[in-house]
Motif scaffolding. Sequence first.
Motif, PDB file in Angstrom:
ATOM      1  N   GLN A  80       0.958  -1.329  -0.136  1.00  0.00           N
ATOM      2  CA  GLN A  80      -0.269  -0.040  -0.615  1.00  0.00           C
ATOM      3  C   GLN A  80       0.967   0.967   0.359  1.00  0.00           C
ATOM      4  N   GLU A  81       2.104   1.058   0.351  1.00  0.00           N
ATOM      5  CA  GLU A  81       3.375   2.560   0.230  1.00  0.00           C
ATOM      6  C   GLU A  81       3.434   3.034  -1.212  1.00  0.00           C
ATOM      7  N   ASN A  82       3.113   2.142  -2.101  1.00  0.00           N
ATOM      8  CA  ASN A  82       3.923   2.460  -3.329  1.00  0.00           C
ATOM      9  C   ASN A  82       2.583   2.025  -4.982  1.00  0.00           C
ATOM     10  N   PHE A  83       1.400   1.284  -3.199  1.00  0.00           N
ATOM     11  CA  PHE A  83       0.255   0.886  -5.185  1.00  0.00           C
ATOM     12  C   PHE A  83      -0.834   1.077  -3.768  1.00  0.00           C
ATOM     13  N   GLU A  84      -2.256   1.700  -5.527  1.00  0.00           N
ATOM     14  CA  GLU A  84      -3.425   1.779  -4.358  1.00  0.00           C
ATOM     15  C   GLU A  84      -3.944   0.101  -4.074  1.00  0.00           C
ATOM     16  N   ILE A  85      -4.337  -0.010  -3.818  1.00  0.00           N
ATOM     17  CA  ILE A  85      -4.922  -1.757  -3.303  1.00  0.00           C
ATOM     18  C   ILE A  85      -6.674  -1.998  -3.455  1.00  0.00           C
ATOM     19  N   PHE A  86      -6.581  -2.444  -4.384  1.00  0.00           N
ATOM     20  CA  PHE A  86      -8.485  -2.763  -4.296  1.00  0.00           C
ATOM     21  C   PHE A  86      -8.617  -5.222  -4.195  1.00  0.00           C
TER      22      PHE A  86
END
Length: 177
Positions: A80-86
């Motif tokens: 989540q620090e580097n990506f948008e999580i779904f």
Amino acid sequence: MKKKTIAIDMDGVLADIEHQLIQHYNKANGTNLSKESIQGLEEEEAFVDRAVVRSVLNADNFFRSLPVMPDAVESVRELQENFEIFIVSAATEFPVSLAEKVAWLGEHFPFIKWENIILCGSKRIINTDYMIDDHCKNLDYCMGKPIMFTAFHNINKTHHLRVNNWKEVVAVLNETL
């Protein structure tokens, strides 16, 4: 810069559905299936009595009480620090699972915002940069890069990038940065 997006499946990826399904199926059928005995089988071959499977998956508290996959919480938090999580789960086939999955995520992944939880029927419309799933039926339609999380039913499939655990997921995705 906009973060890349990842769609993460719940059952078989974040939640260990295999163990619990085997337990419930064995109890209902008087069988003695194990994780080892179903390796390489399709779901319909492993769990022949489909009526029992539907009954188990529609039972109250089945999805709410699934164990978390090892390292999943820490790994998703790191990603989540580097990506948008779904979180994307095909849940509408088993309506009782909808509220249970939301509650399960709230307990184990409270850092995932409600608007990043997608409970759907088909995942064909999901358009993220990456999709982590255990089912080829979802990954085959992935508009981004499909990543197959190892499960008993996909062990013989080779047409998607495979990861065996959450540490491998983090390593693969960190290489893309």
